[in-house]
Scaffold this motif. Structure first.
Motif, PDB file in Angstrom:
ATOM      1  N   LEU A   1       0.888  -1.428  -0.093  1.00 60.98           N
ATOM      2  CA  LEU A   1      -0.080  -0.017  -0.450  1.00 60.98           C
ATOM      3  C   LEU A   1       1.257   1.144   0.249  1.00 60.98           C
ATOM      4  O   LEU A   1       0.493   2.280   0.415  1.00 60.98           O
TER       5      LEU A   1
ATOM      6  N   GLU B   1       2.514   3.281  -2.726  1.00 57.52           N
ATOM      7  CA  GLU B   1       2.243   4.696  -3.140  1.00 57.52           C
ATOM      8  C   GLU B   1       0.529   5.231  -2.864  1.00 57.52           C
ATOM      9  O   GLU B   1       0.847   6.592  -2.757  1.00 57.52           O
ATOM     10  N   GLU B   2       0.335   4.301  -2.633  1.00 56.39           N
ATOM     11  CA  GLU B   2      -1.362   4.846  -2.289  1.00 56.39           C
ATOM     12  C   GLU B   2      -1.250   5.390  -0.986  1.00 56.39           C
ATOM     13  O   GLU B   2      -1.796   6.851  -0.600  1.00 56.39           O
ATOM     14  N   LEU B   3      -0.525   5.533   0.161  1.00 56.37           N
ATOM     15  CA  LEU B   3      -0.577   5.787   1.588  1.00 56.37           C
ATOM     16  C   LEU B   3       0.343   6.616   0.865  1.00 56.37           C
ATOM     17  O   LEU B   3       0.440   7.594   1.648  1.00 56.37           O
TER      18      LEU B   3
ATOM     19  N   LYS C   1       0.657   9.027  -1.082  1.00 56.38           N
ATOM     20  CA  LYS C   1      -0.397   9.555  -1.425  1.00 56.38           C
ATOM     21  C   LYS C   1      -1.699  10.634  -0.520  1.00 56.38           C
ATOM     22  O   LYS C   1      -1.370  11.510  -0.425  1.00 56.38           O
ATOM     23  N   VAL C   2      -1.809   9.559   0.269  1.00 57.91           N
ATOM     24  CA  VAL C   2      -2.945  10.391   1.814  1.00 57.91           C
ATOM     25  C   VAL C   2      -1.535  11.330   2.730  1.00 57.91           C
ATOM     26  O   VAL C   2      -2.458  12.219   2.834  1.00 57.91           O
TER      27      VAL C   2
END
Length: 199
Positions: A181, A183-185, A187-188
């Motif tokens: 996760l 890359e997604e986190l 961005k978060v």
């Protein structure tokens, strides 16, 4: 989420806008009975079908992060924990105690580059401009227990912000252990840092 009033600062509140608020649990850092508070949020977090031992484990996790936030004197803290899920990530904002002459981006970069590992790869350090002011973005991968052979990885993105309107420095950090996760986190973490305001 936001802090209570901060008497010693030239601002009163630190505000952060949480993406998808239903996926976040704001840690009540004013709780006088944190054990009871953690038990209550665990009961509210899960549906009735979830086994009681899952609720107990979740309450223990929440309490552990609450204590970390208190120890760090966080201004505010929250857990990314979608409904009926465990803790995915931990976010906190704290004010850094830095001499006024060191409130510069190059000084923050030098400090970040000197930070001791061990890291699985060199930290990714970049300078970014946020609505609050100039910031240093640091993305790291490190072992949760450097002396263990378990191979457990802690990943995180920290933004060290120098607010242009205030003589202070903030650390806004998102940490997680979930593999895949990143890359997604990351961005978060960027979205959260962009939302921080001092009022």
């Amino acid at each position: 989420m936001h802090t209570a009033d901060t008497a010693a600062a030239d601002w009163n509140q630190c505000r952060v806008t949480l993406p998808a608020p239903h996926n976040w649990l704001i840690l009540d850092l004013t709780a006088q009975q944190p054990d009871a508070w953690a038990q209550l949020v665990a009961e509210e977090h899960f549906t009735a079908e979830v086994p009681i031992d899952w609720r107990a484990a979740f309450a223990e996790d929440v309490l552990w992060y609450w204590r970390v936030a208190k120890r760090q004197q966080a201004l505010c803290a929250a857990l990314h924990t979608p409904p009926d899920s465990g803790v995915v990530a931990f976010y906190s904002v704290r004010e850094l105690s830095i001499p006024s002459e060191s409130l510069r981006l190059d000084a923050l970069r030098a400090e970040a580059e000197r930070a001791e590992g061990p890291y699985f790869r060199p930290p990714d350090i970049t300078e970014v401009e946020l609505p609050l002011g100039a910031a240093l973005r640091v993305h790291r991968l490190e072992p949760t227990d450097p002396d263990s052979g378990s191979g457990s990885v802690l990943e995180g993105v920290a933004h060290y912000i120098l607010p242009r309107a205030h003589s202070t420095a903030l650390e806004c950090r998102l940490l997680w252990r979930v593999i895949g996760l990143g890359e997604e986190l990351a961005k978060v973490a960027d979205e959260l840092a962009t939302s921080v305001r001092l009022t």
